[in-house]
Design an enzyme around this catalytic site. Structure first.
Site, PDB file in Angstrom:
ATOM      1  N   ALA A 266       0.819  -1.218   0.000  1.00 29.90           N
ATOM      2  CA  ALA A 266       0.000   0.000   0.000  1.00 29.90           C
ATOM      3  C   ALA A 266       0.852   1.267   0.000  1.00 29.90           C
ATOM      4  O   ALA A 266       0.446   2.292  -0.539  1.00 29.90           O
ATOM      5  CB  ALA A 266      -0.952  -0.003   1.194  1.00 29.90           C
TER       6      ALA A 266
ATOM      7  N   SER B  18      -3.382  -3.576   0.305  1.00 30.68           N
ATOM      8  CA  SER B  18      -2.227  -4.300   0.819  1.00 30.68           C
ATOM      9  C   SER B  18      -2.666  -5.727   1.118  1.00 30.68           C
ATOM     10  O   SER B  18      -3.796  -5.945   1.542  1.00 30.68           O
ATOM     11  CB  SER B  18      -1.751  -3.625   2.105  1.00 30.68           C
ATOM     12  OG  SER B  18      -0.772  -4.414   2.727  1.00 30.68           O
TER      13      SER B  18
ATOM     14  N   HIS C 213      -0.918  -7.778   3.371  1.00 30.57           N
ATOM     15  CA  HIS C 213      -0.559  -8.243   4.718  1.00 30.57           C
ATOM     16  C   HIS C 213      -1.476  -7.731   5.821  1.00 30.57           C
ATOM     17  O   HIS C 213      -1.366  -8.158   6.964  1.00 30.57           O
ATOM     18  CB  HIS C 213       0.919  -7.931   5.033  1.00 30.57           C
ATOM     19  CG  HIS C 213       1.184  -6.547   5.511  1.00 30.57           C
ATOM     20  ND1 HIS C 213       1.389  -6.253   6.845  1.00 30.57           N
ATOM     21  CD2 HIS C 213       1.294  -5.379   4.848  1.00 30.57           C
ATOM     22  CE1 HIS C 213       1.618  -4.948   6.970  1.00 30.57           C
ATOM     23  NE2 HIS C 213       1.565  -4.403   5.779  1.00 30.57           N
TER      24      HIS C 213
ATOM     25  N   CYS D 110       4.233   1.888  12.339  1.00 25.59           N
ATOM     26  CA  CYS D 110       5.242   2.561  11.520  1.00 25.59           C
ATOM     27  C   CYS D 110       5.889   3.706  12.291  1.00 25.59           C
ATOM     28  O   CYS D 110       6.980   4.146  11.970  1.00 25.59           O
ATOM     29  CB  CYS D 110       4.602   3.111  10.252  1.00 25.59           C
ATOM     30  SG  CYS D 110       3.591   1.894   9.438  1.00 25.59           S
TER      31      CYS D 110
END
Length: 403
Positions: free
Chosen positions: A73, A201, A203, A326
């Protein structure tokens, strides 16, 4: 029950065993390059890639030709925002986004600012949702693109994508949506939604890491300037040999999400309600983000008068996060919670619980008792808690300046 208990599904999800099983042959016997057009190894790989493209498209009701493979992403966000901004810059150089977006959007916007674009960063309302009037008011004649995520990674709130997209359509603004946290959690129908670009995404949806996709609308056709060159793969939008095994994994993960989403969401909602009920009778506990317009997987709670880092240390047997994975490596309070108007103290004392496919009632009950016990212990040694219990309003205390 295995410790630590994993309640951090918004950071990443385990690969579903059914997905892993489907991927393995493409690492061993079916190892061909999907771009090899002259033999069966290539044809087999290409067929697998196209089947997976169809599965991704089906989950969001798009045409398979609108799905472009990327590495995740973050790359999709970069390709969508930079690609559209650069292609359409003769129309205008103004972009709009929200302060609570993922860093992949915010940092991309910052990068474009350094090359002469102008960006408006909108404040969300206190519940984390975007004020549609404020959004409408931010649009200018030179606005080319707006980017608003569907589901927030920290607080789980669901933005009104249909309404925001409708406003974009009225003003001829390209609309990008980061849907990394939305697939398998909310219904997405790109036939109906006025969305031009959407990032996905694998995951976050029980697929492998390192693979994602970007939806690029064909009618009306959206053009992008490629960000990765070399071979013209993916209709020139994203060069590079396709990772067949990853792509097959994403296709299977999205197929499972489509089939099991409704029942799964109901089960997770019950678990989330159980967790909420278990923590609700604690004092000075605040839920961050709207509880109605929210995916059932997320509960973000601030425990007042408890230091976030010390709480995280105390609950080592729970894999949870404070802030997004993140950015949780930094000791800054969550920028998302600060944007909601939470104080630094409340932002620092927040814990994000995110539930998923393998979460059990036993896991939830363990989390409740552990949190209650550790919060009580930490508050016992907190002078601020003692002052609060003594009826002192801490906002009015004049603290002596440090010398």
């Amino acid at each position: 029950m295995k410790l630590p208990v994993y309640l951090d599904y918004s950071a990443t999800t385990p690969v579903d065993p059914r997905v892993a099983e489907k991927m393995i042959p493409f690492l061993t016997e079916n190892f061909g390059n999907p771009a090899s057009r002259s033999h069966t190894f290539g044809w087999t790989a290409e067929q697998a890639v196209e089947n997976a493209r169809e599965e991704v498209a089906k989950l969001v009701n798009a045409d398979p030709r609108e799905i472009v493979w990327t590495s995740g992403a973050t790359e999709s966000d970069n390709l969508a925002i930079k690609g559209a901004a650069e292609f359409y810059q003769t129309k205008g150089r103004h972009l709009i986004t929200v302060k609570t977006e993922h860093k992949a959007v915010l940092d991309t916007m910052r990068e474009l600012e350094s090359s002469g674009f102008e960006v408006t960063y909108l404040e969300p309302m206190a519940n984390g949702l975007l004020d549609l009037d404020a959004f409408r008011a931010a649009i200018r004649p030179d606005t080319v693109l707006a980017s608003v995520m569907q589901v927030n990674n920290e607080i789980g709130v669901i933005q009104d994508i249909a309404a925001i997209g409708g406003i974009c359509r009225e003003h001829g603004v390209i609309f990008h949506v980061d849907a990394a946290q939305a697939t398998g959690k909310v219904e997405i129908d790109l036939e109906q939604l006025p969305v031009d670009l959407m990032s996905f995404s694998a995951h976050k949806t029980y697929g492998p890491k390192g693979i994602g996709a970007l939806y690029v609308r064909r009618k009306p056709r959206i053009r992008l300037k490629a960000q990765m060159h070399g071979g013209g793969h993916e209709r020139g939008l994203r060069s590079g040999t396709l990772a067949t095994h990853q792509i097959v994994g994403m296709g299977e993960a999205f197929r499972i999400a489509r089939e099991e989403m409704a029942a799964e969401n109901e089960r997770i909602r019950r678990l989330r309600d159980r967790l909420l009920a278990g923590l609700a009778d604690m004092e000075e506990v605040f839920i961050n983000g709207d509880l109605e317009q929210r995916v059932p997987h997320n509960l973000n709670i601030s425990f007042n008068y408890v230091e976030g880092e010390s709480l995280m240390m105390a609950i080592k047997d729970l894999a949870v996060s404070s802030g997004s994975a993140c950015t949780s490596a930094s000791l800054e309070p969550s920028y998302v919670l600060r944007a909601l108007g939470r104080s630094d103290e409340l932002a620092h004392s927040s814990i994000r619980f995110t539930l998923g496919r393998y979460t059990t009632a036993e896991d939830v009950d363990f989390a409740i008792s552990l949190i209650k016990d550790k919060v009580a212990r930490l508050r016992e040694i907190s002078p601020l808690w003692e002052m609060y219990k003594d009826g002192i309003d801490l906002n009015t205390v004049q603290w002596a300046a440090a010398h």
